[in-house]
Design a protein around this motif. Structure first.
Motif, short mmCIF file in Angstrom:
data_model
loop_
_atom_site.label_atom_id
_atom_site.label_comp_id
_atom_site.label_asym_id
_atom_site.label_seq_id
_atom_site.Cartn_x
_atom_site.Cartn_y
_atom_site.Cartn_z
N VAL A 176 30.12 45.97 45.42
CA VAL A 176 30.68 45.17 44.33
C VAL A 176 30.35 43.70 44.54
CG1 VAL A 176 32.79 44.49 43.13
CG2 VAL A 176 32.55 46.83 43.99
N ARG A 177 29.86 43.07 43.48
CA ARG A 177 29.52 41.65 43.54
C ARG A 177 30.79 40.81 43.68
NH1 ARG A 177 29.67 37.71 39.91
NH2 ARG A 177 30.23 39.20 38.28
N LEU A 178 30.70 39.74 44.46
CA LEU A 178 31.83 38.83 44.62
C LEU A 178 31.86 37.84 43.46
CD1 LEU A 178 31.80 37.88 48.43
CD2 LEU A 178 33.07 39.69 47.28
N PRO A 179 32.98 37.73 42.77
CA PRO A 179 33.05 36.76 41.68
C PRO A 179 33.22 35.35 42.23
CG PRO A 179 35.17 37.83 41.94
CD PRO A 179 34.22 38.50 42.89
N GLN A 180 32.92 34.37 41.40
CA GLN A 180 33.13 32.98 41.78
C GLN A 180 34.61 32.77 42.07
OE1 GLN A 180 31.64 30.21 38.91
NE2 GLN A 180 32.05 28.40 40.16
N GLY A 181 34.89 32.08 43.15
CA GLY A 181 36.29 31.83 43.51
C GLY A 181 36.77 32.68 44.66
N VAL A 182 36.01 33.73 45.01
CA VAL A 182 36.35 34.56 46.17
C VAL A 182 35.50 34.10 47.34
CG1 VAL A 182 36.30 36.88 47.15
CG2 VAL A 182 37.10 36.55 44.82
N ASP A 183 36.14 33.66 48.40
CA ASP A 183 35.48 33.10 49.56
C ASP A 183 34.77 34.18 50.36
OD1 ASP A 183 34.80 31.29 51.61
OD2 ASP A 183 36.61 31.83 52.74
N LEU A 184 33.49 33.97 50.62
CA LEU A 184 32.70 34.98 51.36
C LEU A 184 33.31 35.26 52.73
CD1 LEU A 184 30.06 36.68 51.55
CD2 LEU A 184 28.97 34.65 52.53
N LYS A 185 33.78 34.24 53.40
CA LYS A 185 34.29 34.39 54.76
C LYS A 185 35.49 35.33 54.83
CE LYS A 185 36.60 30.96 56.61
NZ LYS A 185 36.90 29.65 57.23
N SER A 186 36.37 35.26 53.83
CA SER A 186 37.59 36.06 53.87
C SER A 186 37.58 37.22 52.88
CB SER A 186 38.82 35.17 53.60
OG SER A 186 38.72 34.57 52.31
N ALA A 187 36.42 37.47 52.28
CA ALA A 187 36.35 38.51 51.23
C ALA A 187 36.47 39.92 51.80
CB ALA A 187 35.05 38.38 50.46
N GLY A 188 35.91 40.16 53.00
CA GLY A 188 35.86 41.52 53.54
C GLY A 188 37.18 42.26 53.50
N PRO A 189 38.28 41.68 54.00
CA PRO A 189 39.56 42.40 54.00
C PRO A 189 40.07 42.78 52.61
CG PRO A 189 39.62 40.60 55.57
CD PRO A 189 38.35 40.44 54.81
N LEU A 190 39.60 42.11 51.56
CA LEU A 190 40.01 42.50 50.21
C LEU A 190 39.45 43.88 49.85
CD1 LEU A 190 39.54 39.15 48.23
CD2 LEU A 190 41.71 40.23 48.90
N PHE A 191 38.31 44.25 50.46
CA PHE A 191 37.67 45.52 50.13
C PHE A 191 38.34 46.71 50.82
CE2 PHE A 191 34.62 42.63 48.51
CZ PHE A 191 33.92 43.32 47.54
N CYS A 192 39.31 46.46 51.67
CA CYS A 192 40.09 47.54 52.27
C CYS A 192 41.57 47.25 52.09
CB CYS A 192 39.74 47.71 53.74
SG CYS A 192 40.64 49.07 54.52
N GLY A 193 42.10 46.28 52.86
CA GLY A 193 43.52 45.95 52.75
C GLY A 193 43.91 45.51 51.36
#
Length: 339
Positions: free
Chosen positions: A136-153
């Motif tokens: 899934v593409r990251l939308p503008q406003g979602v920080d790359l550094k902290s995005a990973g945990p959104l994809f699970c937690g």
């Protein structure tokens, strides 16, 4: 498509220390993409797989299923426009695309879904590859550094809000303020609900309020739980330990729901009459579908919802895993690739 070699950290036996090695990735499938990993979160599920707690681990095992990075190669059937996209990859790396669940948009319920870290190499690596449908593409406003945990937690606690039509007027509670729970508080507050945090740690009470809880109940104080009788429309449990579930059921309103997203291995000890008398429900859910992940990311961007993360270099992975295992993480751990 040719195969490539990736540097990765792998466990060579159950519970073993992860060591750096080189591993061959299979040729890229026609519908797959290859991602250069920039960041990868660590989740308790990674520990469970490393220690083979679920009996499905294969070694050498490269865990890591909270990936954020850039697509650097695409399969023949994938649009070239995806090259260079900044994306995330979560628990599932592929789906069968043919069953009733997939055809209904519930890919996360596909019985043949391919976990990112079971039967293939995950994101504690230089490169990872997966089906285009699961990326899934990251939308503008979602920080790359902290995005990973959104994809699970993140999607784990967001998915029930959509599935069970949680309303902004609902009174909701979260059991456990950790890697899942701290995200649940943020989502539920932004959803408009009146939010209560159940926590056994008094030190987390102030943080829970900062993250969205309007009220905090000490879950070790039975009298506080009893005072909350018939208070909540929805309770989400993020813990993986056995609790007095009948006591928590008593805090639900009639037609209320106790919902599990924490992967507890203990059987539930629940009296049926505690359900019958108030027409209450008990349920559980895994991560969400790709479509729900898109919605979750957009919602997170709109409401500035971010995991609280502690950063480690990928080369510090064993220290990071030990930090998580001790229960010291506040509240998610993210590794930065430094190959």
């Amino acid at each position: 498509m040719t195969s490539i070699t990736t540097k990765a950290y792998a466990a060579n036996e159950a519970g073993g220390t992860l060591s750096l090695g080189e591993y061959d990735l299979p040729p890229l499938g026609e519908n797959e993409v290859r991602i250069k990993v920039a960041f990868c979160g660590i989740c308790h599920s990674d520990l469970s797989m490393i220690y083979n707690e679920w009996g499905i681990s294969q070694y050498p095992l490269v865990a890591g299923h909270e990936v954020a990075g850039e697509i650097v190669e695409v399969g023949k059937q994938v649009a070239d426009s995806r090259l260079g996209e900044v994306v995330g990859l979560g628990w599932h790396a592929d789906y069968c695309q043919a069953c009733y669940s997939c055809n209904s948009g519930d890919h996360n319920l596909c019985s043949k879904a391919q976990p990112t870290i079971a039967g293939r190499h995950g994101g504690f690596a230089e490169y990872v590859q997966a089906s285009e449908k699961s990326v899934v593409r990251l939308p503008q406003g979602v920080d790359l550094k902290s995005a990973g945990p959104l994809f699970c937690g993140g999607i784990t606690v967001f998915n029930p809000l959509v599935e069970f039509d949680i309303k902004p007027t609902d009174k909701v509670a979260v059991i456990g303020i950790g890697g899942l729970g701290h995200l649940g508080l943020q989502f539920l507050n932004a959803w408009g609900c009146e939010v209560t945090a159940f926590t056994s740690s008094e030190s987390k009470a102030d943080e829970a309020k900062q993250m969205g809880a309007h009220h905090v109940i000490n879950s070790r104080d039975e009298s506080e739980l009893e005072q909350a009788e018939s208070s909540f429309d929805f309770i989400i449990s993020t813990v993986n330990v056995k609790l007095d579930w009948n006591l928590y059921l008593s805090t639900l309103k009639p037609k209320g729901r106790l919902h599990f997203v924490g992967a507890s291995l203990e059987p539930l000890d629940i009296g049926v009459f505690n359900l019958l008398s108030g027409q209450k429900s008990v349920s559980g859910s895994p991560v969400g579908s790709p479509a729900t992940i898109v919605t979750m990311l957009d919602f997170a961007a709109q409401h500035n919802i971010k995991p609280m993360v502690e950063m480690f270099d990928m080369s510090q992975i064993n220290d990071a895993l030990a930090h998580l295992k001790r229960g010291d993480a506040r509240y998610r751990i993210v590794l930065q690739a430094d190959f």
